[in-house]
Scaffold this motif. Structure first.
Motif, short mmCIF file in Angstrom:
data_model
loop_
_atom_site.label_atom_id
_atom_site.label_comp_id
_atom_site.label_asym_id
_atom_site.label_seq_id
_atom_site.Cartn_x
_atom_site.Cartn_y
_atom_site.Cartn_z
N TYR A 98 0.82 -1.21 0.00
CA TYR A 98 0.00 0.00 0.00
C TYR A 98 0.86 1.26 0.00
CZ TYR A 98 -3.30 3.38 2.13
OH TYR A 98 -4.08 4.46 2.42
N LYS A 99 0.74 2.06 -1.03
CA LYS A 99 1.40 3.36 -1.12
C LYS A 99 2.87 3.30 -0.70
CE LYS A 99 -0.89 7.06 -0.56
NZ LYS A 99 -1.66 8.21 -0.07
N THR A 124 -1.18 4.14 -5.66
CA THR A 124 -1.98 5.33 -5.37
C THR A 124 -2.85 5.17 -4.13
OG1 THR A 124 -3.77 4.48 -6.73
CG2 THR A 124 -2.16 5.91 -7.81
N GLY A 125 -3.12 3.95 -3.73
CA GLY A 125 -4.01 3.73 -2.60
C GLY A 125 -5.46 3.60 -3.02
N ASP A 126 -5.74 3.64 -4.32
CA ASP A 126 -7.14 3.55 -4.78
C ASP A 126 -7.76 2.18 -4.51
OD1 ASP A 126 -7.74 6.09 -5.67
OD2 ASP A 126 -6.67 5.79 -7.57
N ALA A 128 -6.95 0.18 -2.17
CA ALA A 128 -7.16 0.09 -0.72
C ALA A 128 -8.43 0.85 -0.32
CB ALA A 128 -5.96 0.63 0.04
N ILE A 129 -8.67 1.99 -0.95
CA ILE A 129 -9.91 2.74 -0.67
C ILE A 129 -11.11 1.86 -1.01
CG2 ILE A 129 -11.37 4.66 -1.44
CD1 ILE A 129 -8.90 6.39 -1.62
#
Lengths: 177, 164
Positions: A98-99, A124-126, A128-129
């Motif tokens: 993650y990131k 980008t963490g997308d 994970a979102i």
């Protein structure tokens, strides 16, 4: 006793009970809306390889999704447990990096060992979102149909692993027991 | 004269310092995300980042928080607003991922009836107590003494009883 003296006492007791319950709740434990629901789709590159992989590639078996990052101190704490679990070969552990910077992630795994069958990269963490991640490390138990069965937020502990995760994996892998 | 000459630069300095404050404020104004040309979109975005909670620092909304996750969620919100998504769509997106906890204004549903209802229940209860209190006061002051008690009271007070 007069009603006048009883009422404040009763009110006090009620308040005390509610406050005691309130004090013992952990506000960090946000109930995940995912439990029992299909895992969100993703298509992510695999660490140090040219190809991408999607949720569909994991259908048909029970697996763990572990969200981690090299900058995450708590991830270091749980890592030896993941290594132990990986050695027992019970279940596929898939990492979601993650990131993180690729070189940091690679160095981290070289230093601490790599328990993951695959490491997906979410720069980008997308992704994970989409999984509602808000506190790395997080660990998801996902069944053979792609349904999220359990989610643990924060570092894994022997208790969580032994009491929550392993029994679930066993039941999911042996539905006829 | 000498004092006045010193005074002017001080005022200037003050103006410059105050001016810097406003610049500093603008610089803190969140991220590098561009402002929307469309003022409706900008309003929607501003409203959303006020109403959505940052899950890492739980007592801050997305606007106030400088946690990494808040930055990412602002970016996501910005992106969705930019795509022309409505308030409900964006809120649903967040709730589907983080649960109702992500909302600073919780929805009214069976799980939150107590939350929304209790303040009103308390209000009604207090109103009833107050009403009861005033009614008792009113009846208490309306107590009319019988003639005999009045005589007795007058006697006790040492006044001459008009009828004796």
């Amino acid at each position: 006793m007069k009603l006048r003296t009883v009422i404040p006492f009763v009110v006090f007791c009620l308040l005390a009970v509610f406050l005691t319950i309130g004090l013992n709740l952990d506000p960090r434990k946000v109930p995940s809306p995912f439990i029992g629901n299909p895992a969100p789709e993703f298509s992510l590159p695999v660490l140090q390889s040219g190809h991408t992989i999607s949720l569909q590639d994991f259908k048909g078996k029970v697996w763990l999704l572990n969200v981690w990052a090299s900058w995450c101190a708590a991830c270091r704490d749980e890592h030896h447990l993941l290594n132990t679990l990986a050695r027992e070969n019970i279940v596929d552990i898939v990492g979601l990096n993650y990131k993180d910077a690729e070189s940091d992630a690679v160095n981290w795994l070289a230093e601490l060992g790599n328990p993951y069958t695959k490491v997906l990269v979410d720069r980008t963490g997308d992704a994970a979102i989409n999984y509602g991640v808000y506190g790395v490390p997080e660990t998801f138990v996902i069944d053979d149909r792609g349904i999220i069965q359990f989610k643990h937020i924060g570092p894994l502990t022997p208790d969580v692993l032994g009491q929550e995760i392993l029994p679930r994996i066993h039941n999911l892998q042996n539905p006829n027991d | 004269m000498h004092a006045a000459r010193q005074f002017v630069p001080k005022i200037k300095m003050l103006v410059i310092l105050l001016g810097m404050l406003t610049v500093a404020h603008a610089a803190v104004a969140l991220d590098s995300l561009p402002q929307f040309q469309d003022s409706e979109k900008q309003q929607l975005y501003d409203q959303l980042i006020r109403e959505l909670r940052c899950l890492v620092c739980q007592n801050q909304n997305l606007m106030d928080s400088n946690a990494d996750l808040a930055t990412d969620l602002r970016r996501k919100t910005h992106e969705m607003v930019g795509q022309g998504q409505e308030y409900d769509q964006i809120v649903d997106f967040m709730v589907n991922r983080y649960g109702n906890f992500v909302l600073y204004r919780p929805p009214v549903n069976p799980a939150t009836f107590a939350l929304w209802g209790l303040p009103f229940a308390c209000l009604v209860l207090v109103a009833l107590i107050v009403a009861h209190y005033f009614r008792r006061q009113a009846t208490a002051s309306e107590v009319i003494l019988s003639t005999e008690s009045l005589h007795q009271a007058n006697r006790l007070l040492g006044e001459s009883d008009p009828e004796s």
